[in-house]
Design an enzyme around this catalytic site. Structure first.
Site, PDB file in Angstrom:
ATOM      1  NE  ARG A  12      -3.512   0.121  -0.350  1.00  0.00           N
ATOM      2  CZ  ARG A  12      -3.808   0.466  -1.610  1.00  0.00           C
ATOM      3  NH1 ARG A  12      -3.855  -0.268  -2.761  1.00  0.00           N
ATOM      4  NH2 ARG A  12      -4.604   1.859  -1.680  1.00  0.00           N
ATOM      5  CB  ILE A  13       3.436   2.631   2.249  1.00  0.00           C
ATOM      6  CG1 ILE A  13       2.284   2.699   3.436  1.00  0.00           C
ATOM      7  CG2 ILE A  13       4.344   3.863   2.298  1.00  0.00           C
ATOM      8  CD1 ILE A  13       1.394   3.568   3.220  1.00  0.00           C
ATOM      9  CB  CYS A 155      -0.434   6.764   8.732  1.00  0.00           C
ATOM     10  SG  CYS A 155      -1.376   5.613   9.450  1.00  0.00           S
ATOM     11  CE  LYS A 214       4.511  -2.299  19.566  1.00  0.00           C
ATOM     12  NZ  LYS A 214       5.704  -2.988  19.174  1.00  0.00           N
TER      13      LYS A 214
END
Length: 348
Positions: A12-13, A155, A214
């Site tokens: 995706r990225i 993100c 996180k």
């Protein structure tokens, strides 16, 4: 100088980085010389051309053997499993954008360096021994030539950190909580199936699913003064793109909701232009699809309780906004120069 990059991992990225590079008109600044991906070339070309979230790519895409053609540009395709065997030296790679989501510690970064890359940028949070973690728009000016192995954070970190900085600088944050309302991801199941996280055994399209995050650690990585003063939770929702973040902070100064909105709108038009946007339109998540900003503040949802508790809603396209920041950080890493004789002497 044109920065020569290679992309490791064309998911995706990785694919959105290529699309963002071409759509943003930055090809004079950055050239993709190679992509390392275990999938076959036909699949890579097809998924670059056709994307369910972002539509059809405007550029012509085709492949011949182990070459990917985007317009008139030729990109070498690799299928190498071992980082140390990647031909970065032969290809003259300046910066590797590692978009696998798998690698992220110093050992992985050093493997790219040993293969000939000058610098490495991870597309996800890295281990504490990396040279720097960058949230573009907030701390990229602290980069130095000796920072060779860098993380672009996450993100959601890129989305919330600019807003936290603005609120802290203006009002002084005492503590905060964050709830991430995140679109489904590829570590979830289409139908019920086994997963080590029992909640993620369930069909992604049928439930709102709490997951571990996180993000609180990501906040304190950038702002150590908030250690033990932020907590975060996350849920995944049945959409395929765009994320909303509910941020609540207690501040030292008294404040009104209108003042908070004025602050954030002014920043979006000024110092944080291109990173933060502001809207009071009655929008929903799909309206932020393909938005290149890291954060879009929804001023209609700002609330203040007891003059000290601020609640804001911040949107982001967790794919497209982040891919654009990967390009920004790459250029920032190149702009400070390349130091090839030693690893970082100072950490960021």
């Amino acid at each position: 100088m044109t920065v020569r990059i290679a992309i490791n991992g064309f998911g995706r990225i990785g694919r959105n980085v290529v699309r963002a590079l071409y759509e943003s008109g930055r090809r004079a600044e950055i050239t993709v010389v190679a992509i390392n991906e275990l999938a076959d070339a036909a699949g890579m070309a097809h998924l670059l051309k056709y994307d369910t979230s972002h539509g059809r790519f405007a550029w012509e895409v085709r492949h011949e053997r182990e070459q990917l053609f985007v317009g008139d540009d030729v990109i070498r395709i690799l299928h190498e499993r071992t980082l140390a065997d990647l031909p970065w030296r032969e290809l003259g790679v300046d910066v590797v954008l590692d978009c696998t989501g798998v690698y992220g510690n110093r050992e992985h970064g050093e493997a790219h360096i040993a293969a000939g890359a000058k610098k490495v940028l991870f597309s996800h949070p890295g281990s504490n021994d990396l040279d720097a973690t960058v949230v573009f728009g907030v701390n990229q000016n602290q980069l130095r030539a000796e920072h060779r192995i860098v993380s672009n954070a996450s993100c959601t970190t890129n989305c919330i950190i600019p807003v936290i900085k603005l609120l802290d600088d203006a009002y002084g944050i005492e503590s905060g909580t964050v709830t991430t309302i995140h679109s489904a991801m590829n570590d979830q199941q289409v139908i019920d199936a086994y997963h080590s996280d029992l909640r993620r055994t369930r069909a992604a399209s049928q439930s709102i699913i709490p997951v571990d995050t996180k993000l609180a650690a990501g906040i304190t990585r950038i702002f150590p003064q908030f250690n033990d003063r932020f907590e975060a939770i996350a849920v995944r929702v049945p959409t395929i793109n765009v994320t909303a973040i509910d941020l609540s902070v207690t501040v030292k100064k008294t404040v009104k909701a209108s003042e908070v909105n004025q602050l954030l709108q002014k920043a979006a038009q000024g110092a944080f232009h291109g990173i933060v946007d502001y809207t009071e339109s009655p929008l929903v998540s799909i309206d932020f699809n393909h938005d290149p900003h890291s954060a879009i503040v929804d001023g209609t949802q700002t609330r203040v309780s007891g003059a000290h508790l601020i609640k804001t809603l911040v949107w982001c396209d967790n794919e497209w906004g982040f891919a654009n920041r990967m390009l920004d950080t790459t250029l920032a890493m190149a702009a400070v120069g390349f130091r090839l004789d030693a690893s970082a002497s100072t950490k960021l």
